[in-house]
Write an enzyme that holds these catalytic residues in place. Structure first.
Site, PDB file in Angstrom:
ATOM      1  N   GLU A 253       0.831  -1.214   0.000  1.00 41.36           N
ATOM      2  CA  GLU A 253       0.000   0.000   0.000  1.00 41.36           C
ATOM      3  C   GLU A 253       0.859   1.256   0.000  1.00 41.36           C
ATOM      4  OE1 GLU A 253      -3.108   0.211  -0.531  1.00 41.36           O
ATOM      5  OE2 GLU A 253      -3.936  -1.760  -0.028  1.00 41.36           O
ATOM      6  N   ARG A 257       0.742   3.797  -3.220  1.00 41.41           N
ATOM      7  CA  ARG A 257       0.139   5.112  -2.985  1.00 41.41           C
ATOM      8  C   ARG A 257       1.190   6.196  -2.763  1.00 41.41           C
ATOM      9  NH1 ARG A 257      -5.697   3.992  -0.137  1.00 41.41           N
ATOM     10  NH2 ARG A 257      -5.635   1.744  -0.308  1.00 41.41           N
ATOM     11  N   ASP A 386      -4.362  -9.944  -8.398  1.00 42.90           N
ATOM     12  CA  ASP A 386      -4.613  -8.980  -9.483  1.00 42.90           C
ATOM     13  C   ASP A 386      -3.420  -8.222 -10.076  1.00 42.90           C
ATOM     14  OD1 ASP A 386      -4.465  -7.602  -7.070  1.00 42.90           O
ATOM     15  OD2 ASP A 386      -6.420  -6.636  -7.226  1.00 42.90           O
ATOM     16  N   GLU A 520     -11.955   0.110 -10.428  1.00 41.16           N
ATOM     17  CA  GLU A 520     -11.556  -0.866 -11.457  1.00 41.16           C
ATOM     18  C   GLU A 520     -12.468  -0.902 -12.689  1.00 41.16           C
ATOM     19  OE1 GLU A 520     -11.686  -1.505  -8.188  1.00 41.16           O
ATOM     20  OE2 GLU A 520      -9.542  -1.675  -7.739  1.00 41.16           O
TER      21      GLU A 520
HETATM   22  C1  DMJ Z   1      -6.276   0.425  -5.086  1.00 40.08           C
HETATM   23  O1  DMJ Z   1      -5.612   0.803  -3.925  1.00 40.08           O
HETATM   24  C2  DMJ Z   1      -5.336  -0.200  -6.037  1.00 40.08           C
HETATM   25  O2  DMJ Z   1      -5.926  -0.179  -7.275  1.00 40.08           O
HETATM   26  C3  DMJ Z   1      -4.974  -1.596  -5.670  1.00 40.08           C
HETATM   27  O3  DMJ Z   1      -4.155  -2.206  -6.615  1.00 40.08           O
HETATM   28  C4  DMJ Z   1      -6.168  -2.432  -5.413  1.00 40.08           C
HETATM   29  N1  DMJ Z   1      -7.354  -1.719  -5.277  1.00 40.08           N
HETATM   30  C5  DMJ Z   1      -7.442  -0.443  -4.736  1.00 40.08           C
HETATM   31  C6  DMJ Z   1      -8.724   0.232  -5.150  1.00 40.08           C
HETATM   32  O4  DMJ Z   1      -9.772  -0.596  -5.305  1.00 40.08           O
END
Ligand code: DMJ
Length: 621
Positions: A253, A257, A386, A520
């Site tokens: 995270e 971010r 993912d 998404e």
């Molecule tokens: C985001 O923080 C990023 O896209 C992450 O890869 C997974 N999903 C959240 C938002 O849904």
């Protein structure tokens, strides 16, 4: 012996104090007037000198008195009266007294000079400590190579010429203003906003690092031309963004971010502070790789450098989507810092993965960082898996298509996913199921919907003339995900939807019906619009805008909702930072000309932070 003009003398005080001297004086002839006068003169000179010492050096009076009186009281060595030469005796005495006195003064001055000298020394030592401290801090802060910043292509855009698109773009900018202003007003400096409580919201994902919304929003503010807001965000970063915090963070995270947000802000604006902060944070994340295999821990205390994995993750495993979603940022960290270590860590992850057997060519979500073996054989293109796939493709694209290994890994993985996970419902909707030890769970997460955009982005490079096929797959996933929105009362999609028990693209479990402002589905519509220019994607994007305004907009920002199937949903009271970083950015890009952050020059990280394609925008000199 003729009487001398200068008669022997002693000071009254001395005579009174020393019986020996007194007896000597008694036998002497009385002084003449001139002698008396001279004596008085010398004596008063001496007194003046003593008082001068006291009065001119007042601060040292204690010390001076000690030294001075000590010298007065100490018998002078060899000062016994000479019987045969009174004048010489007294002259000696006088010069001795003078000498002593001068010595005392010298000592006093020395001591006095010593005192400030000591203080000066202390100050010097203190200064030295400060210099050493700041030097060691500077060592901790990254020393970066010189960079001649060249603004990459498409960092800013023009207004769309078409009035409808312009109006829609303006509306999305207004949404950003609403989200930003309320965050600023009610939660400035904290990680996120609680728009109903009008308070700050903190998430343990960031430990004690603050300002997630600010850093996540920087690039969105920039591309939307919100210059004042960008400036205030930059100032906050300069003054307050602090990574010297003692708390555990999610490496994933914080990377997507904070590192991603800072890198993008740097590449868009050229402001050095963002490069410095990004590299600083990147260095703080490096201890996460101190495992027997180099597969990083999920959690890291960025102060102590101690890492561990989520307690719930299969036998202490690291998570595929977490350690597999560092590559883009870390390659840029090496690029901007001149330090190969970041890239090396990434290439080692590759090596470990390529040594392993993959069940049916699939990548399980869990990998043990100690043994280097897979944990549970659970495969997902949604949560836990993912963005690992996303970063394989984007690693290849971001390397200006030179990273052939990443290309192969991506297309091989998509092949396995298609064979084992992608299915079509009775109603004709293609979806990506989850795989648990060979059994399929016919569920698709909202998170999985990013894959439509990924397939579209990767279509162009697909091997064996499969470009068209990948594009079709992308369009099918986009359609299914749109359907999951369309089948709700709010026109916003649930967290997960199923294709079993007689339902299609609908959530059946209460705990899967929420929507937390995720991007998404909109992300996939944006890629589909950019790569096909089919107007339905813009329409689908606009539907989402209207649904957000109707269901998620509140007086003090935007909130997630608990049940997308309820016509009057309740709010979860969180304005997620990714709403500003991703959801609003992808919407804005959908209603912009293609040359704003063109897909030919930029790669979006998993948090929608744009990073330039390396080689096309070389920053290092
Ligand atoms: C985001 O923080 C990023 O896209 C992450 O890869 C997974 N999903 C959240 C938002 O849904």
């Amino acid at each position: 012996m003729p009487p001398t003009t200068l008669l022997p003398f002693t000071t009254p005080s001395t005579s009174r104090k020393s019986g020996t001297n007194s007896s000597v004086l008694i036998n002497r002839p009385a002084f003449r007037l001139t002698e008396k006068f001279l004596l008085l003169l010398v004596f008063s000179g001496f007194i003046t000198l003593c008082f001068g010492a006291i009065f001119f050096l007042p601060d040292s009076s204690k010390l001076l008195s000690g030294v001075f009186f000590h010298s007065q009281h100490t018998p002078v060595a060899g000062s016994g009266p000479k019987q045969d030469g009174g004048r010489e005796l007294e002259g000696d005495k006088l010069s001795k007294i003078r000498e002593d006195h001068e010595k005392a003064l010298r000592e006093a001055k020395d001591t006095l000079q010593k005192l400030p000298e000591q203080i000066k020394q202390d100050i010097r030592e203190e200064k030295q400590k400060v210099v050493q401290n700041s030097a060691s801090k500077k060592e901790a802060a990254p020393r970066l190579p010189n960079v001649v910043f060249r603004k990459p292509v498409g960092a800013t855009g023009r207004e769309p010429s078409d009035p409808k698109t312009r109006e829609r773009q303006a509306k999305i900018k207004e949404m950003m203003k609403h989200a930003w202003e309320n965050y600023k007003h009610h939660a400035w400096g904290s990680n996120e906003l609680k728009p109903l409580s009008k308070q700050q919201h903190s998430s343990s994902l960031f430990g004690n690092i603050q300002g997630a919304t600010i850093v996540d929003a920087l690039d969105t503010l920039y591309i939307m031309g919100m210059h004042d807001e960008f400036k205030e965000a930059k100032e906050w970063v300069e003054k307050n963004l602090d990574f010297n915090v003692h708390a555990e963070v999610s490496v994933f995270e914080v990377n997507i971010r904070f590192v991603g947000g800072l890198l993008s802000a740097y590449y868009l604006s050229g402001e050095e502070i963002f490069r410095t902060k990004a590299v600083d944070l990147g260095e703080k994340l490096l201890p996460a790789f101190n495992t027997p295999t180099g597969i990083p821990w999920a959690l890291l205390n960025i102060k102590s450098g101690i890492g561990r994995n989520w307690p719930w993750a299969s036998g202490g495993s690291s998570i595929l989507a977490e350690f597999g979603t560092l590559h883009l940022e870390f390659m840029h960290l090496s690029q901007l810092s001149g330090k190969p270590v970041f890239a090396e860590k990434m290439m080692n992850i590759r090596k470990v993965l390529n040594r392993l057997d993959k069940p049916q060519g699939l990548y399980p979500n869990y990998l043990n960082p100690n043994s280097g073996q897979w944990g549970q054989h659970h495969v997902s293109v949604g949560g836990l898996g993912d963005s690992f796939y996303e970063y394989l493709l984007k690693a290849w694209l971001m390397s200006d298509k030179t990273d052939e290994e990443a290309r192969k890994m991506y297309y091989d993985a998509v092949q396995a996913i298609e064979t084992h996970l992608i299915r079509k419902s009775n109603g004709g909707f293609k979806y990506i199921a989850e795989w648990k030890g060979g059994l399929l769970e016919h569920k698709m997460g909202h998170l999985t919907c990013f894959a439509g955009g990924m397939f579209a982005l990767g279509a162009d490079g697909a091997p064996d003339d499969k470009s068209g096929h990948h594009m079709e797959l992308a369009a099918e996933i986009a359609r299914t995900c749109h359907e999951s929105y369309d089948r709700t009362a709010t026109k916003l999609g649930p967290e997960a939807f199923r294709f079993d028990g007689g339902v299609e693209a609908i959530a059946t479990r209460q705990n899967e019906k929420y929507y937390i402002l995720r991007p998404e589905v909109i992300e996939t519509h944006m890629y589909m619009w950019r790569l096909t220019h089919d107007p339905k994607y813009r329409e689908w994007g606009w539907e989402a805008v209207q649904a957000l305004e109707k269901n998620c907009r509140v007086a003090a920002g935007y909130s997630g909702i608990r049940d997308v199937y309820s016509s009057q949903p309740t709010h979860d009271d969180v304005q997620q930072s990714f709403f500003l970083a991703e959801t609003l950015k992808y919407l804005y890009l959908m209603f912009s000309d293609d040359d704003l952050l063109s897909l030919d020059h930029w790669i979006f990280n998993s948090e929608a932070h744009p990073l330039p394609i390396i080689g096309k925008n070389d920053q290092i000199q």
